[in-house]
Design a protein around this motif. Structure first.
Motif, PDB file in Angstrom:
ATOM      1  N   ILE A 174      32.790  -2.697  -2.692  1.00 11.33           N
ATOM      2  CA  ILE A 174      32.388  -3.949  -3.327  1.00 11.33           C
ATOM      3  C   ILE A 174      30.952  -4.266  -3.356  1.00 11.33           C
ATOM      4  CG2 ILE A 174      32.853  -6.633  -2.865  1.00 11.33           C
ATOM      5  CD1 ILE A 174      35.741  -4.811  -2.614  1.00 11.33           C
ATOM      6  N   ARG A 187      27.502  -4.748  -5.505  1.00 10.63           N
ATOM      7  CA  ARG A 187      27.013  -6.791  -5.319  1.00 10.63           C
ATOM      8  C   ARG A 187      25.467  -5.563  -4.954  1.00 10.63           C
ATOM      9  NH1 ARG A 187      30.079 -10.740  -5.635  1.00 10.63           N
ATOM     10  NH2 ARG A 187      28.983 -11.815  -4.274  1.00 10.63           N
ATOM     11  N   ASN A 188      25.402  -4.462  -5.667  1.00 13.16           N
ATOM     12  CA  ASN A 188      24.172  -4.194  -4.631  1.00 13.16           C
ATOM     13  C   ASN A 188      23.543  -4.049  -3.480  1.00 13.16           C
ATOM     14  OD1 ASN A 188      23.440  -3.436  -7.694  1.00 13.16           O
ATOM     15  ND2 ASN A 188      23.402  -5.790  -7.870  1.00 13.16           N
ATOM     16  N   HIS A 189      24.541  -4.158  -1.999  1.00 12.57           N
ATOM     17  CA  HIS A 189      23.987  -3.833  -1.412  1.00 12.57           C
ATOM     18  C   HIS A 189      24.203  -2.393  -0.728  1.00 12.57           C
ATOM     19  CE1 HIS A 189      24.273  -8.260  -1.009  1.00 12.57           C
ATOM     20  NE2 HIS A 189      25.607  -8.050  -1.094  1.00 12.57           N
ATOM     21  N   LEU A 222      36.226  -8.587  -1.556  1.00  7.86           N
ATOM     22  CA  LEU A 222      34.801  -9.306  -1.534  1.00  7.86           C
ATOM     23  C   LEU A 222      35.583 -10.448  -0.273  1.00  7.86           C
ATOM     24  CD1 LEU A 222      33.682 -10.313  -3.559  1.00  7.86           C
ATOM     25  CD2 LEU A 222      36.371 -11.118  -4.985  1.00  7.86           C
ATOM     26  N   LEU A 261      31.527 -11.480   0.828  1.00 12.60           N
ATOM     27  CA  LEU A 261      30.407 -12.962   0.666  1.00 12.60           C
ATOM     28  C   LEU A 261      30.793 -13.537   1.584  1.00 12.60           C
ATOM     29  CD1 LEU A 261      33.857 -14.576  -2.562  1.00 12.60           C
ATOM     30  CD2 LEU A 261      30.949 -13.748  -2.707  1.00 12.60           C
ATOM     31  N   GLU A 276      27.443 -12.009   3.186  1.00 15.43           N
ATOM     32  CA  GLU A 276      26.438 -13.322   2.196  1.00 15.43           C
ATOM     33  C   GLU A 276      25.585 -14.333   2.906  1.00 15.43           C
ATOM     34  OE1 GLU A 276      27.305 -10.492  -2.021  1.00 15.43           O
ATOM     35  OE2 GLU A 276      27.922 -12.538  -1.863  1.00 15.43           O
TER      36      GLU A 276
END
Length: 233
Positions: A18, A22-24, A208, A212, A215
């Motif tokens: 995931i 999410r481009n991590h 997820l 989040l 982040e």
């Protein structure tokens, strides 16, 4: 974000997928005790390891200035040490027994129902939690959080695996197949039952939510939970 994952079991692999979507970037995957991640290359750590290693992982991150999100359960006797260290290091630490949006809304519902039921002593609460057979701790961290939510909003003072007194909330733990997680709270009287339940269909929501939370934690200082992330306080 540049992330280290402590623990690379089912949850770790799902978080990896995931977060990458999410481009991590997953800089390091730690699944062996003694492995040391490159702290200087990290923005955040996510810990889903084991009860024996969680406090050490969290402490190492805080001592090296890396914000850390932990979802490991079964180690909470060490939570005050992690909280103190976070404040001493002016760091960032976020713990949740469950990162699912639905479960955190369920926590709020549970507390509200406990406040309502506290005025009706004829109804006695019981709890049941069901998880997969690989889960190491029992009762689950989520069940303990739910029990604490009832205790904070009622005259009950403790939880246990049985009703040892009229002030104790009994928790039944079941381990069945590959069950992602079910938590049921019931208030029984002689004439009827009031019941609420949360059932996870899969573990995607947990993973997820952890990403989040990571982040959200970037740039913050202090000790937090999912109520902060979801602005439920």
């Amino acid at each position: 974000m540049r992330i280290v994952l402590f623990g690379y079991g089912t949850m770790g692999k799902m978080i990896d997928r995931i977060a990458t979507a999410r481009n991590h970037k997953i800089v390091s995957r730690i699944d062996t005790p003694g492995d040391i991640p490159p702290f200087g290359e990290l923005d955040v750590a996510i810990d889903f390891s084991t009860p024996d290693s969680a406090l050490g992982n969290i402490s190492a991150c805080l001592e090296n200035g890396v914000p850390v999100v932990s979802g490991t359960t079964g180690w909470l006797d060490g939570f005050p040490k992690a909280e103190l260290l976070c404040r001493q290091q002016n760091g960032a630490f976020l713990y949740a027994s469950n990162f699912s949006l639905g479960v955190n809304l369920f926590f709020e519902l549970n507390a509200h129902l406990a406040r309502m039921m506290s005025g009706f002593p004829d109804y006695a609460p019981t709890m049941t939690e069901i998880h997969h057979t690989r889960k190491l701790d029992a009762p689950s961290g989520t069940a303990i959080t739910l029990a604490e939510g009832i205790i904070e909003n009622s005259t009950y003072t403790a939880w246990d695996s049985e009703r040892s007194s009229s002030e104790t909330i009994p928790i039944t733990s079941e381990r069945i197949g590959d069950t992602p997680g079910t938590h049921r709270i019931a208030y029984d009287s002689e004439v009827d039952r009031i019941e609420i339940q949360h059932t996870a269909h899969n573990r995607e929501g947990f993973a997820l939510g952890a990403v989040l939370a990571a982040e959200w934690l970037i740039g913050k200082k202090g000790v937090f939970g999912m109520r902060d992330v979801l602005n439920l306080r």
